[in-house]
Design a protein around this motif. Structure first.
Motif, mmCIF file in Angstrom:
data_model
loop_
_atom_site.group_PDB
_atom_site.id
_atom_site.type_symbol
_atom_site.label_atom_id
_atom_site.label_comp_id
_atom_site.label_asym_id
_atom_site.label_seq_id
_atom_site.Cartn_x
_atom_site.Cartn_y
_atom_site.Cartn_z
ATOM 1 N N ARG A 1 33.312 39.423 34.370
ATOM 2 C CA ARG A 1 34.617 39.709 33.764
ATOM 3 C C ARG A 1 35.174 38.456 33.061
ATOM 4 O O ARG A 1 35.755 38.544 31.986
ATOM 5 C CB ARG A 1 35.596 40.193 34.836
ATOM 6 C CG ARG A 1 36.589 41.205 34.328
ATOM 7 C CD ARG A 1 37.354 41.859 35.453
ATOM 8 N NE ARG A 1 36.562 42.592 36.415
ATOM 9 C CZ ARG A 1 35.990 43.772 36.208
ATOM 10 N NH1 ARG A 1 36.108 44.355 35.049
ATOM 11 N NH2 ARG A 1 35.313 44.362 37.146
ATOM 12 N N LYS B 1 28.844 43.677 30.294
ATOM 13 C CA LYS B 1 29.242 45.053 30.630
ATOM 14 C C LYS B 1 28.194 45.727 31.507
ATOM 15 O O LYS B 1 28.535 46.473 32.422
ATOM 16 C CB LYS B 1 29.494 45.856 29.360
ATOM 17 C CG LYS B 1 30.776 45.437 28.666
ATOM 18 C CD LYS B 1 31.058 46.257 27.429
ATOM 19 C CE LYS B 1 32.381 45.794 26.819
ATOM 20 N NZ LYS B 1 32.785 46.576 25.671
ATOM 21 N N HIS C 1 33.271 38.977 39.354
ATOM 22 C CA HIS C 1 34.332 38.276 38.647
ATOM 23 C C HIS C 1 33.778 37.396 37.526
ATOM 24 O O HIS C 1 34.418 37.222 36.496
ATOM 25 C CB HIS C 1 35.154 37.424 39.611
ATOM 26 C CG HIS C 1 35.795 38.228 40.688
ATOM 27 N ND1 HIS C 1 36.640 39.284 40.436
ATOM 28 C CD2 HIS C 1 35.701 38.141 42.034
ATOM 29 C CE1 HIS C 1 37.056 39.799 41.581
ATOM 30 N NE2 HIS C 1 36.492 39.136 42.563
ATOM 31 N N TYR D 1 35.908 37.762 28.996
ATOM 32 C CA TYR D 1 37.094 37.121 28.412
ATOM 33 C C TYR D 1 36.685 35.969 27.482
ATOM 34 O O TYR D 1 37.230 35.823 26.390
ATOM 35 C CB TYR D 1 38.046 36.606 29.495
ATOM 36 C CG TYR D 1 38.983 35.554 28.978
ATOM 37 C CD1 TYR D 1 39.977 35.868 28.045
ATOM 38 C CD2 TYR D 1 38.847 34.227 29.367
ATOM 39 C CE1 TYR D 1 40.815 34.887 27.539
ATOM 40 C CE2 TYR D 1 39.679 33.250 28.868
ATOM 41 C CZ TYR D 1 40.654 33.577 27.955
ATOM 42 O OH TYR D 1 41.471 32.610 27.441
ATOM 43 N N GLU E 1 44.043 40.876 26.964
ATOM 44 C CA GLU E 1 43.740 42.046 27.801
ATOM 45 C C GLU E 1 42.589 41.739 28.768
ATOM 46 O O GLU E 1 42.686 42.018 29.957
ATOM 47 C CB GLU E 1 43.373 43.237 26.917
ATOM 48 C CG GLU E 1 43.016 44.486 27.690
ATOM 49 C CD GLU E 1 42.567 45.608 26.767
ATOM 50 O OE1 GLU E 1 41.815 46.472 27.251
ATOM 51 O OE2 GLU E 1 42.965 45.627 25.589
ATOM 52 N N ASP E 2 41.510 41.134 28.251
ATOM 53 C CA ASP E 2 40.382 40.775 29.114
ATOM 54 C C ASP E 2 40.761 39.675 30.102
ATOM 55 O O ASP E 2 40.314 39.668 31.249
ATOM 56 C CB ASP E 2 39.176 40.351 28.284
ATOM 57 C CG ASP E 2 38.440 41.535 27.677
ATOM 58 O OD1 ASP E 2 38.550 42.652 28.221
ATOM 59 O OD2 ASP E 2 37.747 41.331 26.660
ATOM 60 N N LYS E 3 41.596 38.740 29.658
ATOM 61 C CA LYS E 3 42.051 37.667 30.548
ATOM 62 C C LYS E 3 42.865 38.244 31.705
ATOM 63 O O LYS E 3 42.670 37.874 32.864
ATOM 64 C CB LYS E 3 42.886 36.663 29.755
ATOM 65 C CG LYS E 3 43.313 35.451 30.540
ATOM 66 C CD LYS E 3 44.068 34.483 29.633
ATOM 67 C CE LYS E 3 44.427 33.213 30.336
ATOM 68 N NZ LYS E 3 45.125 32.273 29.432
ATOM 69 N N GLU E 4 43.764 39.147 31.383
ATOM 70 C CA GLU E 4 44.601 39.763 32.417
ATOM 71 C C GLU E 4 43.771 40.641 33.345
ATOM 72 O O GLU E 4 44.002 40.673 34.555
ATOM 73 C CB GLU E 4 45.740 40.557 31.776
ATOM 74 C CG GLU E 4 46.722 41.128 32.767
ATOM 75 C CD GLU E 4 47.300 40.092 33.731
ATOM 76 O OE1 GLU E 4 47.484 40.430 34.924
ATOM 77 O OE2 GLU E 4 47.554 38.941 33.312
ATOM 78 N N GLN E 5 42.794 41.343 32.786
ATOM 79 C CA GLN E 5 41.929 42.189 33.618
ATOM 80 C C GLN E 5 41.134 41.319 34.593
ATOM 81 O O GLN E 5 40.983 41.666 35.760
ATOM 82 C CB GLN E 5 40.986 43.011 32.743
ATOM 83 C CG GLN E 5 40.202 44.038 33.517
ATOM 84 C CD GLN E 5 39.329 44.888 32.616
ATOM 85 O OE1 GLN E 5 38.905 44.459 31.544
ATOM 86 N NE2 GLN E 5 39.051 46.092 33.047
ATOM 87 N N PHE E 6 40.653 40.179 34.118
ATOM 88 C CA PHE E 6 39.932 39.251 34.984
ATOM 89 C C PHE E 6 40.829 38.769 36.114
ATOM 90 O O PHE E 6 40.473 38.831 37.288
ATOM 91 C CB PHE E 6 39.413 38.067 34.167
ATOM 92 C CG PHE E 6 39.007 36.884 34.995
ATOM 93 C CD1 PHE E 6 37.913 36.939 35.829
ATOM 94 C CD2 PHE E 6 39.736 35.693 34.936
ATOM 95 C CE1 PHE E 6 37.542 35.837 36.596
ATOM 96 C CE2 PHE E 6 39.370 34.593 35.684
ATOM 97 C CZ PHE E 6 38.272 34.667 36.522
ATOM 98 N N SER F 1 43.722 40.005 37.242
ATOM 99 C CA SER F 1 44.331 41.036 38.087
ATOM 100 C C SER F 1 43.383 41.603 39.133
ATOM 101 O O SER F 1 43.826 42.124 40.150
ATOM 102 C CB SER F 1 44.875 42.176 37.223
ATOM 103 O OG SER F 1 43.815 42.882 36.620
ATOM 104 N N LEU F 2 42.066 41.498 38.893
ATOM 105 C CA LEU F 2 41.114 42.073 39.837
ATOM 106 C C LEU F 2 40.676 41.099 40.925
ATOM 107 O O LEU F 2 39.901 41.457 41.796
ATOM 108 C CB LEU F 2 39.906 42.632 39.084
ATOM 109 C CG LEU F 2 40.242 43.884 38.265
ATOM 110 C CD1 LEU F 2 39.070 44.277 37.387
ATOM 111 C CD2 LEU F 2 40.642 45.028 39.181
#
Length: 181
Positions: A134, A121, A131, A138, A145-150, A152-153
């Motif tokens: 992030r 963080k 990346h 995950y 949620e963390d997987k998708e955030q990784f 998606s960015l």
């Protein structure tokens, strides 16, 4: 000789000429920091410990040489040495991205998930587009949620190359399972 060997190593990809030139440079001055650092990179194995140690004596090569020593310690699963080398590399250069990332990996692999998450963080605060941090987040939390955030960015034109770069980074550490994820 050292600068010429770096050119052959980095730009032309001639390993034989590179080792020849670095060897000649080290025969003139066995304690030349740049020559020792390049020799360690060319050797690429655990025997490079001594030459990276010599390179680390010079302030300009201290952080990268200690980072390379930490990478070799991680490959050998020697978490105590890896921690020591990473801490010294960060002391020498607090902006060494590889050392900061290695610190996260070491914390996670040694079961210090709270510390690893805090470091990830912190790295994301300093570098919001990192990346790797992030992805480590995950790996620590294992939440969708963390997987998708990784995922998606990563929005570059060739996003698959970003995933490959991360996988190659883990492969360099001998952490194949993380690279495959």
């Amino acid at each position: 000789l050292v600068d010429l060997s770096e050119i052959y190593m980095c730009r032309k990809g001639h390993p034989d000429m590179t080792t020849n030139l670095i060897g000649r440079a080290l025969s003139v001055n066995a304690y030349h920091p740049k020559a020792n650092y390049l020799w360690g990179l060319v050797m690429g194995n655990d025997r490079a410990t001594d030459v990276f140690g010599v390179a680390a004596m010079d302030v300009s090569y201290r952080s990268p040489a200690l980072t390379q020593l930490a990478i070799r310690a991680i490959r050998n699963k020697d978490w105590i040495k890896a921690t020591r080398y990473v801490q010294q590399a960060i002391e020498a250069n607090s902006h060494n991205a590889d050392a900061l990332q290695l610190e996260i990996v070491i914390a996670r692999k040694t079961g210090q998930n709270a510390k690893a998450l805090k470091l990830a963080k912190q790295l994301l605060y300093e570098d919001p587009l990192n990346h790797f941090a992030r992805f480590e987040q995950y790996l620590i939390t294992k939440t969708e949620e963390d997987k998708e955030q990784f995922r998606s960015l990563i929005r570059s034109e060739l996003s698959h190359e970003t995933f490959l770069e991360i996988a190659i980074w883990y492969d360099k550490l001998g952490l194949f399972d993380e690279g495959l994820q």
